[in-house]
Design a protein around this motif. Structure first.
Motif, mmCIF file in Angstrom:
data_model
loop_
_atom_site.group_PDB
_atom_site.id
_atom_site.type_symbol
_atom_site.label_atom_id
_atom_site.label_comp_id
_atom_site.label_asym_id
_atom_site.label_seq_id
_atom_site.Cartn_x
_atom_site.Cartn_y
_atom_site.Cartn_z
ATOM 1 N N THR A 1 53.041 42.895 41.534
ATOM 2 C CA THR A 1 51.885 43.236 40.712
ATOM 3 C C THR A 1 52.082 42.776 39.284
ATOM 4 O OG1 THR A 1 52.898 45.379 40.421
ATOM 5 C CG2 THR A 1 51.141 45.204 42.056
ATOM 6 N N ALA B 1 51.331 37.334 37.271
ATOM 7 C CA ALA B 1 49.969 37.121 36.814
ATOM 8 C C ALA B 1 49.177 36.333 37.859
ATOM 9 C CB ALA B 1 49.972 36.378 35.490
ATOM 10 N N ILE B 2 48.853 37.009 38.940
ATOM 11 C CA ILE B 2 48.097 36.338 39.987
ATOM 12 C C ILE B 2 46.648 36.756 39.865
ATOM 13 C CG2 ILE B 2 47.778 36.082 42.453
ATOM 14 C CD1 ILE B 2 50.684 36.587 42.774
ATOM 15 N N GLY B 3 45.799 35.814 39.629
ATOM 16 C CA GLY B 3 44.389 36.129 39.472
ATOM 17 C C GLY B 3 43.711 36.222 40.814
ATOM 18 N N PRO C 1 45.924 29.586 36.639
ATOM 19 C CA PRO C 1 45.565 30.856 36.036
ATOM 20 C C PRO C 1 44.051 30.992 35.932
ATOM 21 C CG PRO C 1 46.454 29.337 34.405
ATOM 22 C CD PRO C 1 46.512 28.626 35.713
ATOM 23 N N ARG C 2 43.614 32.202 36.166
ATOM 24 C CA ARG C 2 42.192 32.438 36.074
ATOM 25 C C ARG C 2 41.796 32.541 34.603
ATOM 26 N NH1 ARG C 2 38.770 37.656 37.570
ATOM 27 N NH2 ARG C 2 36.759 36.637 37.562
ATOM 28 N N ASP D 1 35.968 42.094 38.300
ATOM 29 C CA ASP D 1 36.954 42.200 37.232
ATOM 30 C C ASP D 1 36.541 43.301 36.279
ATOM 31 O OD1 ASP D 1 38.096 40.547 34.384
ATOM 32 O OD2 ASP D 1 39.363 41.228 36.006
ATOM 33 N N THR E 1 40.270 43.375 40.055
ATOM 34 C CA THR E 1 41.263 42.982 39.054
ATOM 35 C C THR E 1 40.942 43.670 37.737
ATOM 36 O OG1 THR E 1 39.919 41.048 38.530
ATOM 37 C CG2 THR E 1 41.782 40.688 40.017
ATOM 38 N N ARG F 1 41.154 42.753 33.766
ATOM 39 C CA ARG F 1 41.338 41.630 32.838
ATOM 40 C C ARG F 1 41.955 40.424 33.548
ATOM 41 N NH1 ARG F 1 41.914 43.301 27.187
ATOM 42 N NH2 ARG F 1 41.066 45.379 27.010
ATOM 43 N N ARG G 1 43.784 40.291 36.113
ATOM 44 C CA ARG G 1 45.051 40.477 36.810
ATOM 45 C C ARG G 1 44.922 41.525 37.896
ATOM 46 N NH1 ARG G 1 50.223 39.655 33.536
ATOM 47 N NH2 ARG G 1 49.605 38.035 32.087
ATOM 48 N N SER H 1 45.753 44.687 39.510
ATOM 49 C CA SER H 1 46.312 45.895 38.891
ATOM 50 C C SER H 1 47.245 46.574 39.877
ATOM 51 C CB SER H 1 45.189 46.841 38.502
ATOM 52 O OG SER H 1 44.623 47.371 39.666
ATOM 53 N N SER I 1 46.420 45.055 45.464
ATOM 54 C CA SER I 1 46.962 43.703 45.388
ATOM 55 C C SER I 1 46.290 42.790 46.408
ATOM 56 C CB SER I 1 48.478 43.737 45.601
ATOM 57 O OG SER I 1 48.754 44.285 46.863
#
Lengths: 376, 174
Positions: A60, A63-65, A107-108, A215, A253, A255, A257, A259, A269
């Motif tokens: 978690t 930083a997986i968008g 990255p998103r 998001d 997510t 922001r 990411r 959570s 996840s």
């Protein structure tokens, strides 16, 4: 024990202690108490329907968008780690690029960028599976269904709360608006309905044909007992899917990411799937009129119910004269969710309209919904 | 529908009873605990303990009124033993005051309430408990005796002594 009933000393003591007591406004303690009662009684129940659509062991902290998760859902059956997925303790050491194909680490963009980006980014993008499109703005207002949690009255074989819903007209982006309203229980205008999402703030909703991505600027901070947390997660799934008119799994997510834990217990996840309606929706609810609405006669009450014998009982109570009118109506079909309607003759005044289902086994009331209305 | 729920309260299971009694009395029990302890956090904790215990023995209580009496006794007993513990700790630690209500909730007291609350602090624990149950809880002498597990005579004498000292303190500070 009071020798001087009108003694100013007694008055002073009462006044002062009651004033001091009024300054104390405890936080909600019911969830804590329930959680502890549950802990003493049995282990935390598993959630049979909080199934995740495709799971990879992801940290978690990584930083997986939402895009990364999206690719996993494209081939869930191939994932060898499915079984261990949801229950595996999250490990921050999982290196995304070593377990996931290259595009996933893209990255998103920050949610704010997405929100303000022109929609032209997606139509030109041929790889529709890897990039979600922000839901388009509506050209004219539209009514959306917003789901709420309502307490189950008599039915003991199931969750304590089920999903009820109200309609609200929105402008702009319907799913984002619907979720935003879902965080404001006042919108329901019905004291029987609650929203554990209160205090959260939604940033954006985007989607592909296989995944809906929600998001949040800020997720709710409340910690809930597992059953209620599951129901709250379904509240979001049902609301966003209804607004978008599609039933793809929902990735949450914060922001951009993934959570850690939602409501202290839900693993987000991986995307959340829609639960079976019979497991989460209320068995009876009133669709119209809305609570506190003023209605002209003749009044027609409409709603939906899943009643064993297709029978929905109703009761109208005049809140001033206490006059009671009772009868029943039938849904179009029994056993499944099906519409009903009835037109009670009540006369002007403030009325409490209750609909309820009774147990064929013992005649007790199992499920209910109610609205207070003003007839003129 | 609601009326029928109330009529069937004796058939409530422990979970239903918990919710109903919680809704009706949780806030006032926390306030009672906070008046006894002057520590809101501990009061909430103690009241929650009491509810968990009540849930466990609902099969024996089977009645919301008995449940409330049980909760009240549990809360008062736990607060009293916590207070006695605090007194002991106080003697060994540098002077530290129990928590004040947090700033966001801190509505200013009137000067009058302030004087009464300060005066209450000068009382011995038993006298203070009797006064809180009498004036905030609005309990009869017999109910106070039951709740505290002392005789009615003791309640009477604690109340009389407390009243006398409070009057004196309040007159001085007036």
């Amino acid at each position: 024990m009071n020798d001087h009933p009108n003694d100013p000393f007694d008055e002073l003591m009462r006044r002062a202690l009651s004033e001091e007591a009024d300054r104390i406004d405890p936080d909600d303690g019911l969830h804590e108490i329930r959680a502890r009662v549950r802990g003493q009684r049995k282990p935390v129940s598993r959630r049979p329907w909080a199934i995740t659509a495709g799971a990879a062991v992801v940290g978690t902290a990584a930083a997986i968008g939402a895009f990364a998760v999206l690719n996993d859902t494209a081939k869930p059956a191939d994932e060898p780690s499915i079984a261990g997925g949801p229950n595996t303790p999250t490990s921050a050491s999982a290196e995304p690029s070593s377990t996931l194909p290259a595009p996933r680490v893209t990255p998103r963009p920050a949610p704010n960028t997405v929100a303000t980006a022109p929609p032209s980014t997606s139509p030109s993008d041929t790889s529709g599976k890897t990039r979600g499109i922000e839901e388009p703005r509506l050209s004219k207002p539209k009514a959306v269904r917003i789901y709420w949690l309502g307490k189950v009255v008599g039915n003991k074989n199931g969750p304590d709360y089920r999903l009820y819903n109200t309609w609200t007209q929105v402008k702009g982006r319907p799913a984002t608006e619907a979720l935003r309203l879902m965080t404001m229980p006042k919108i329901a205008n019905d004291p029987d309905y609650v929203s554990p999402w209160e205090g959260a703030s939604v940033a954006s909703v985007s989607y592909t044909k296989d995944l809906i991505m929600v998001d949040f600027e800020k997720l709710p901070s409340a910690t809930l007992e597992p059953d209620m947390a599951d129901m709250a997660a379904q509240q979001l799934v049902y609301t966003v899917q209804a607004a978008l008119q599609q039933t793809a799994p929902v990735q949450i997510t914060e922001r951009g990411r993934v959570s850690s834990e939602l409501f202290g217990v839900i693993d987000t996840s991986t995307p959340l799937s829609r639960a079976q309606a019979l497991n989460v929706q209320a068995f009876v609810w009133i669709e119209s009129p809305g609570n506190n609405q003023t209605v002209k006669e003749p009044l027609t009450v409409t709603g939906t119910a899943a009643a064993t014998e297709a029978q929905v009982d109703w009761k109208a109570t005049n809140l001033k004269t206490k006059a009671v009118v009772k009868n029943y109506t039938n849904t179009k079909e029994g056993q499944k969710f099906s519409p009903y309607a009835f037109t009670p003759k009540l006369g002007p005044g403030e009325w409490l309209i209750e609909v309820y289902l009774t147990s064929p086994a013992d005649g007790s009331i199992t499920d209910t919904d109610s609205k207070t209305i003003y007839l003129k | 529908v609601f009326d029928e729920c109330v009529a069937h309260e004796s058939s409530w299971d422990a979970d239903e009873a918990l919710t109903a009694v919680y809704t009706a009395h949780y806030t006032s029990l926390v306030r009672l605990g906070a008046l006894l302890l002057r520590d809101n956090g501990s009061a909430e904790e103690i009241v929650q303990d009491a509810f968990v215990a009540m849930h466990g023995r609902w099969n024996r209580l089977r009645d919301p009124h008995k449940a409330l009496a049980y909760l009240r006794t549990a809360v008062v007993n736990r607060c009293r033993s916590r207070q006695r513990h605090l007194v002991v700790v106080d003697k060994h630690l540098p002077k530290s005051l129990p928590d004040e209500p947090s700033a966001e909730h801190a509505v200013l007291r009137t000067a009058e309430t302030d004087r009464v609350i300060e005066a209450m602090r000068t009382l011995p624990e038993k006298q203070r408990t009797v006064m809180v149950l009498r004036y905030y809880g609005d309990l009869s002498e017999a109910e106070i005796a039951d709740t505290m597990g002392i005789s009615r005579g003791s309640v009477k004498s604690h109340a009389a002594r407390a009243t006398k000292s409070l009057r004196q303190v309040l007159e001085q500070s007036a």
